[in-house]
Design a protein around this motif. Sequence first.
Motif, PDB file in Angstrom:
ATOM      1  N   ALA A  64       0.859  61.921  56.881  1.00 11.52           N
ATOM      2  CA  ALA A  64       1.510  60.779  57.390  1.00 11.52           C
ATOM      3  C   ALA A  64       1.063  60.726  59.006  1.00 11.52           C
ATOM      4  O   ALA A  64       0.848  61.880  59.565  1.00 11.52           O
ATOM      5  N   LEU A 134       1.115  56.088  54.659  1.00  9.68           N
ATOM      6  CA  LEU A 134       2.096  57.111  55.048  1.00  9.68           C
ATOM      7  C   LEU A 134       2.516  56.816  56.289  1.00  9.68           C
ATOM      8  O   LEU A 134       1.565  57.458  57.362  1.00  9.68           O
ATOM      9  N   THR A 164       6.873  55.135  53.690  1.00  3.53           N
ATOM     10  CA  THR A 164       5.560  55.302  52.695  1.00  3.53           C
ATOM     11  C   THR A 164       5.569  54.387  51.567  1.00  3.53           C
ATOM     12  O   THR A 164       6.671  54.002  51.040  1.00  3.53           O
ATOM     13  N   HIS A 166       3.470  53.546  47.860  1.00  2.01           N
ATOM     14  CA  HIS A 166       2.809  54.386  46.655  1.00  2.01           C
ATOM     15  C   HIS A 166       2.524  53.524  45.578  1.00  2.01           C
ATOM     16  O   HIS A 166       3.155  52.503  45.346  1.00  2.01           O
ATOM     17  N   TYR A 175       6.357  62.716  46.847  1.00  3.13           N
ATOM     18  CA  TYR A 175       6.068  62.839  48.447  1.00  3.13           C
ATOM     19  C   TYR A 175       7.461  62.742  48.960  1.00  3.13           C
ATOM     20  O   TYR A 175       7.698  63.346  49.821  1.00  3.13           O
TER      21      TYR A 175
END
Length: 470
Positions: A64, A134, A164, A166, A175
């Motif tokens: 991140a 991230l 985040t 995805h 995650y």
Amino acid sequence: MTASRSVLASQAADYPRWFQDVIAKAELADNGPVRGTMVVRPYGYGIWELLQEAMNRRIKATGAANAYFPLLIPESYLQREAEHVEGFSPELAVVTHAGGKELEEPAVIRPTSETVIGEYMAKWIQSYRDLPLLLNQWANAVRWELRPRLFLRTTEFLWQEGHTAHATFEDARAYATKILYDVYRDVMVNVLAIPVVAGRKTRRERFAGAINTMTLEAMTGDGKALQMCTSHELGQNFARAFDINYLSSDGERELAWTTSWGSTTRMVGGLIMVHGDDAGLRVPPAVAPIQVVVLAVRDETIEAARRIADDLESAGLRVTVDDRTDQPFGRRAVNWELKGVPIRIELGPRDLAAGAATVVRRLRDSAKTAVNLSDLTSTVVDAIDTDQAHLLQEATARHTARTTAVSTVDEAVEVAAAGWASLPYDAVGEEGEDRLAESGVTVRCLQRPDGTLPLDDTEPDLIAYVARSY
């Protein structure tokens, strides 16, 4: 000289008063001018800074990157995710006037940033090549608290919040779980020396707008539960509301899967409540702004005290010299004990003449030992390491001793008067949660029997951890 322990309310007699006394007398924080706000004093902020540094390193290690988003969020953003705004509605602070006139659209002071970050994720994400995205930010947030307590529930608090996006459900779940374990639990256990139970929140305790909330729960000194941090799977709820989509490798438009996760200055409150005693704070060396204080008892020992401090600093320790010899020694000792400095070195004329110093280990019930000056640095460095581990062992033993396995909700309520209960979640269910709530008790989290995280709260044989909470 033994430091007096009479300057605080005792934990056994009045735990809430003890907590307030520690914050005030250890000079951690003060109440702000607006109800529910907090002024963090330098010593308290020093703890927060070290904690922040430890957390930030681990967050970056997951990939991140830090960013910053505005404090003010258009009210319309929150209204786009109905469950989210409903969950936060009573806590929102709204700006309606600025620049001498009424705003065309009210602005909400961020209670959390899913909505504003969702808006920009939608702008920045075009294809699968942009994923995962991230992000993390260190900021403040405002949630209007009816019953504020310093470091536990304040109207404004400091925190980090991660967000985040995805390509798949599986990647988002992995995650969010990684954050829970590799970042949060690592910090709780190895930095704050606080044992925690990792689990899944029940549906009624879930974060507004999430499909799953994972939590770390700590046991305070009075046997209650304190939620230390949370990591949320948001599914596609926010992606749908903010149109966070991407072009897949197959050329199809797909909605992203998002997560959010956060930890706050409540961690400092947890440190106080898990490790503190009737003499005040006990600060884990990893986050102690001052790991060692060298007290010069008389003027003639000041120079030697400074040499000792220089040697300890060269060994990588955070050290200060207390050379206020115009103040009573006993009062100074009490003050450092209140602040929970892990090691106190007392150097008087007799110590110096004998080529020794008195080492007081705050995290070992202020045990005192005479140590030769030639061995002082190595002794203190070793004590710093072993006392960090000792704090964790001590807190773990208390946590284990005060957690009782039961089989019914009624038994759980009885146990929760002084500790935690664990029982089959099948014996609780939504009806049992209602009965617990009538007694001020909640299901803190759910685990599988082997201690791992359940993928769903409908899994069979789940264990519920039940307690009163802050």
